[in-house]
Structures are given as C-alpha cells and as structure tokens.
Design a protein around this motif. Structure first.
Motif, PDB file in Angstrom:
ATOM      1  N   ILE A   4      34.610   8.627  -8.506  1.00  0.00           N
ATOM      2  CA  ILE A   4      34.394   7.259  -8.964  1.00  0.00           C
ATOM      3  C   ILE A   4      35.303   6.376  -8.105  1.00  0.00           C
ATOM      4  O   ILE A   4      36.513   6.644  -7.994  1.00  0.00           O
ATOM      5  CB  ILE A   4      34.751   7.091 -10.454  1.00  0.00           C
ATOM      6  N   ARG A   5      34.698   5.371  -7.494  1.00  0.00           N
ATOM      7  CA  ARG A   5      35.489   4.448  -6.660  1.00  0.00           C
ATOM      8  C   ARG A   5      35.791   3.209  -7.493  1.00  0.00           C
ATOM      9  O   ARG A   5      34.897   2.474  -7.892  1.00  0.00           O
ATOM     10  CB  ARG A   5      34.715   4.077  -5.401  1.00  0.00           C
ATOM     11  N   ALA A   6      37.070   3.013  -7.781  1.00  0.00           N
ATOM     12  CA  ALA A   6      37.483   1.851  -8.591  1.00  0.00           C
ATOM     13  C   ALA A   6      38.731   1.256  -7.977  1.00  0.00           C
ATOM     14  O   ALA A   6      39.650   1.996  -7.603  1.00  0.00           O
ATOM     15  CB  ALA A   6      37.760   2.284 -10.023  1.00  0.00           C
ATOM     16  N   GLY A   7      38.748  -0.066  -7.890  1.00  0.00           N
ATOM     17  CA  GLY A   7      39.915  -0.744  -7.315  1.00  0.00           C
ATOM     18  C   GLY A   7      40.226  -0.242  -5.912  1.00  0.00           C
ATOM     19  O   GLY A   7      41.401  -0.153  -5.537  1.00  0.00           O
ATOM     20  N   GLY A   8      39.188   0.131  -5.155  1.00  0.00           N
ATOM     21  CA  GLY A   8      39.374   0.545  -3.767  1.00  0.00           C
ATOM     22  C   GLY A   8      39.866   1.976  -3.616  1.00  0.00           C
ATOM     23  O   GLY A   8      40.177   2.423  -2.512  1.00  0.00           O
TER      24      GLY A   8
END
Ligand code: NAP
Length: 532
Positions: free
Chosen positions: A359-363
């Motif tokens: 999961i890609r979150a906040g870079g």
C-alpha cells in the motif's frame, strides 16, 4: 427453478425473515423466503471475521416471541461470539422447522408489483421465483458491504478480505504482514485477533473511534438463572428505554453534576462496560458541552492505555462521542502497544495506490501479504436500492429514494402496495437493540395482514400524505440532534455519492411503539385498504 405461489414472499432469512416465517405460518399464511446465503442468520452468516461478536448482551440480543425458546437456550458469554449467534439462529430454524420454507443461494434481483393481479413477482437472475400477494423485505440494515474505490486495489496479488463477507474457512494470519483499512466496530473487534497472529499489522485510519471495554466473560449460571426467572419483566423494561436495552439510563444533565461526580459516574460505567456508557447522563446526546465531558473521559482512558503519546493522539477521536455508533472493544487500544502494530492516519498520509505487493501512502510503500477491508456497509437503504423494486405504474423505488428514503414508519412505502420493510429507514432500528425492534415490526406487519384477511381486504398501501408527514418528522427531530452532526453510516456519508439524510428515527423506541399502536387504534391511520 421452481416458481412459488404463496401469500407472502419474504426476502432475507436473518432474524427478521425467520421470525416472519414462524409467525405467518402460525396465522395460516403460506410463505416462501429467499436468501442469497446458503444458511440462515443474515448478518451473522456473513460477518465471520475473527473477533466478531455482539455488542449488546446476548440475554437481550435474542428472540422473546417464544418463552420456551428463551428458557431453553443458554448463552455462554456476556457478549456472544458470531459462531454462537449463528448456532442460535440455526437452533431456532431447526426448532421451528423454518428451512422448509426457505430457498437458499438465491439473491432476489427484482420485485415488481402486478396491479391487475394485486401481487408481487420476485425474480433472481434466472427467472421468476415467486408470485405472492405480499412481499416483505427483511433485507437487514447492514447487509451490503461498502467497498472503497482505491487505485490499484484490483492489482494487489495477495488475498483481500472484507469483514462483511468473510470466507467460511479459517484464515490463518500467522507470520503474515497484514493491513486493515477502517477503524469502525468490525475493525476494532478484529484488529486484536489479527495482531495476535500477524508478523506485522498496519492499520489505516480515516477517523478515530470511541470504544468502551466489553468486560466480556463467561455468563455466570446463577445470573442466567435469575435472568430467566424474570425474563418477561426484563423484556418489558427494555421496551420502555430509548434503545430497547434493559439498563439504567440516567436523565439528569451532566452539566449539573460536579466534575468529581461525573468522573465517578463515567468510571463506574467504564468498569461496567458496553454501550450503556452513554446512559450516564440525559444530555450527552443533546448538548455538545455535556458530550465533551464524556468524550474527554474516554480520550483520557485512551491516553492512559496507549504508551506512545503520538499514537494515542491519533487514536483519540476529535468528534463527539456517540455521533458514530459507539464501539465495544476487547483489547483494541492495548494492541497498539505491540511493536509489530502501527497506525497510519489517512488524513496525513492518504493512500495513493495499491500495488501488487504494497500500500503506497504518504509517498511510502508498506509491503503487505494480505489486506483486510473493514469499511462497513451501504447501510439501511443499500439492500433495498440494490433490488429492482417497482410499485404502481412500474415506478422504481430507486427513483423515489434518489434523494434519500421516504417511507411511512419504516414499514411501508406509498406507491408500493402490499410491500413491507422490516426495520426500514424512518424506524428506530439501528439506534436500538435490533432483535426486539425486529420482533415489534414482525408482530405489527403480521397483525396487519391478519386484520386485512378478516375484513376481506387484499391491498394495503401507505398514504402519500401520512408518509410525507412521517418523513418530515424523522428529518425534523434529527436536524437539531448532535448525532446528525457527525459523518456516519446513519447519514450515508460513508458511501460516496449517497444523499446525506439521517435515516433512522431518533425519537426512541417507546415513542415509536406508541405511534405504531396509535396507528392501529385509529383504524390503521395513514394506510388505505381495498378489496380485489
Ligand atoms: P463502519 O462503522 O462504517 O466503519 C468503517 C470504517 O471504515 C470507518 O473507520 C470508516 O472511516 C472507514 N472507511 C470507510 N470507507 C473508507 C475509505 N474509502 N478509506 C478509508 N477508510 C474508510 O463499519 P463497521 O465497522 O463494519 O460497522 C458498521 C456497523 O455494523 C457498526 O456501527 C455496528 O452497528 C455494526 N457492527 C456491530 C458489531 C458488533 O459489535 N456487534 C460489529 C461490527 C459491526 P470513516 O469513519 O471516516 O467513514
């Protein structure tokens, strides 16, 4: 597929559908019930996630229509687990031989009213299944999963589970890196269980939630004996409370108590555990200032429990307590003290996309092996809006409710003769203990059908005027209420594009029961009847 000609077609074999079969049969009506599941139990058939259990004490979250049943059945814990509730549902089905009138694995796709024939035709994807004088939607308030639209979700290579449609086989999280999206009741119940097995757990939180400890445990046989000896009185007392739960609800205002008195009362209720925490004072859901006192108490408890102050801050809800449905937990906040558990605030680090492995979150990519989606339900109207329901003149319910539900007492809909909804929008339903509320609707509908038969009536329909007045009343009492100021599934705000309308009736169960009784006493005021 066989076509069933019967007096009453029922959609849904949860607690509402099961009680309907029992009562209608007793009254001599022929019935056929359809459910897309392979067994009875409704919400308890589908919600099999680890840790799923009732948040209302089981001695109260159970049928009361048959005294021998409530005397015979022994709940083993204060809050029953999902397997035990499902076992209970199956016990009831066997005990009253309900299955012979249920077609399982059959999802109703359409229900059309035939004006000339004065009956409903129900179909699944394969064709006509039933023709029935009456159609009763017992489709549940929380039965359609709300699935988030997240870029790349379909690309993820690992398993994806939604708490509301959990697989039947045991899912073993041992050694896996797991992500959970959502922090409502389902997540709060499942997270401690998943964390016990997983090698790593990352929770993605959009809105922090309040939870009160369950203090669950085995039901003391002596206590159960006492409850059973006075079951009737307990059930009667429950009907006099706002939420249909037998408990002490104080009416005194929090703001008239001293801070020390409030602290003592909140502490007493925290130690007792459960949803009735909010019964501490009469103004908690009326005054923001009063609500703040209870919210501050719970936030302080979260800070005492969670060791990392930054994590505790993120877990402290900013909104009012009781705006969203209160959660009941077993070790939820403690779980964040485990080294392998982390919490991501989606407001600071929104999910950008899901890749095959992360999961890609906040870079940042968080590598995971499996994903648990705990994003709740398209509540109250979802199940009805998913069926192609057409009334007089082939009018579509989906059109009538495009800007929010319009219904009379949450029981009937103008323009849709001989159609009833159990715990539909505009009734107290989800704001109360669902089992007695379901039973009240079932008894009301069945008595109405029996009265019609006695008088030779074949068609019943809610009047547009009475429906509009009730819908306005439901809206008017919710407008100033604190509960309608928080985004929640009560308002439909969890489902993108859903009209923001506070759907359940906020006036409380006693006022609602009285209204239903008055309607009958006044010759079914707000309904019109005719004979074929
Ligand atoms: P829920 O209360 O609606 O919680 C869903 C969670 O998912 C919320 O934290 C929500 O955040 C989050 N969410 C929704 N869409 C999202 C998105 N696109 N991205 C990120 N997060 C998202 O659902 P639930 O936990 O399944 O519970 C629903 C109801 O079912 C409960 O309130 C209760 O009535 C019943 N229930 C009862 C029990 C029980 O104890 N007996 C157990 C489970 C469920 P927001 O808050 O920001 O929308």
């Amino acid at each position: 597929m066989k076509q069933h000609d019967c007096d009453v077609a029922i959609v849904g074999a949860g607690f509402a559908g099961m009680h309907l079969i029992y009562r209608l049969r007793q009254l001599g009506f022929s019935v056929r019930c359809f459910d897309k599941a392979s067994g009875v139990g409704g919400t308890w058939y589908w919600n099999r996630y680890p840790g799923a259990r009732c948040d209302i004490e089981s001695v109260q979250y159970s049928y009361q229509f048959d005294d021998a049943l409530q005397q015979d059945w022994n709940w083993t814990e204060r809050y029953a687990t999902q397997p035990e509730i499902l076992k209970y549902a199956n016990h009831v089905a066997d005990r009253f031989d309900l299955q012979r009138d249920i077609t399982f694995d059959c999802g109703i796709a359409s229900a059309h009213y035939d004006e000339a024939g004065q009956c409903w035709g129900l179909r699944d994807a394969t064709g006509c299944l039933a023709r029935a004088r009456y159609c009763i939607m017992a489709t549940g308030c929380l039965s359609v999963p709300n699935r988030p639209e997240i870029k790349g979700l379909e690309r993820f290579a690992g398993p994806v589970y939604h708490t509301g449609t959990w697989p039947h086989e045991r899912i073993d999280f041992t050694g896996l890196r797991v992500a959970v999206i959502g922090t409502g009741s389902s997540a709060i119940q499942s997270i401690p269980h998943i964390a016990r097995k997983a090698a790593g757990l990352t929770v993605f939180q959009r809105t922090a939630n309040y939870a009160i400890p369950a203090h669950n445990g085995p039901l003391d046989p002596e206590r159960l004996k006492t409850i059973k000896a006075g079951y009737g009185d307990m059930r009667a007392r429950a009907k006099t409370t706002y939420g249909g739960i037998d408990a002490v609800y104080n009416t005194e205002p929090a703001l008239e108590a001293t801070p020390a008195e409030r602290e003592a009362e909140y502490e007493r209720r925290w130690q007792a555990g459960g949803l009735t925490f909010l019964g501490a004072y009469g103004d908690l859901m009326l005054s923001k200032q009063a609500n703040d006192t209870a919210a501050d108490f719970v936030r302080a408890k979260i800070r005492q429990t969670v060791k990392d102050p930054a994590v505790a801050d993120r877990l402290c809800p900013a909104n009012i307590i009781g705006g969203k449905r209160l959660c009941v937990d077993i070790g939820y906040f403690e779980t964040y003290n485990l080294d392998h558990v982390s919490l991501i605030d989606l407001n600071q680090h929104p999910i950008e996309e899901i890749t095959e492995t992360a999961i890609r979150a906040g870079g940042k990519d968080i590598a995971i092996d499996c994903l648990v989606i705990a994003t709740g339900f398209d509540a109250m109207t979802g199940a009805l809006m998913n069926i192609d329901i057409r009334g007089r003149g082939e009018a579509l319910l989906q059109n009538k409710w495009a800007n929010g539900p319009i219904a009379y007492l949450g029981l009937a809909i103008a323009g849709f003769p001989n159609l009833f909804t159990v715990t539909g929008p505009g009734s107290p339903s989800v704001l109360t203990n669902m089992l007695p509320t379901i039973e009240q609707h079932v008894e009301w509908i069945c008595a109405c059908l029996a009265a019609m038969r006695e008088r030779g009536h074949t068609v019943v329909e809610a009047d547009g005027k009475a429906e509009a007045a009730w819908t306005d009343h439901v809206r008017d009492i919710s407008a100033p209420a604190l509960k309608s100021t928080t985004g929640s599934w009560y308002l439909g705000s969890n489902v993108p594009g859903k009209p923001a309308v506070f759907m359940p009736y906020l006036g409380g169960l006693p006022a609602y029961i009285e209204k239903c009784q008055d309607v009958v006493a006044n010759g079914y005021e707000g309904f019109s009847f005719s004979a074929g």
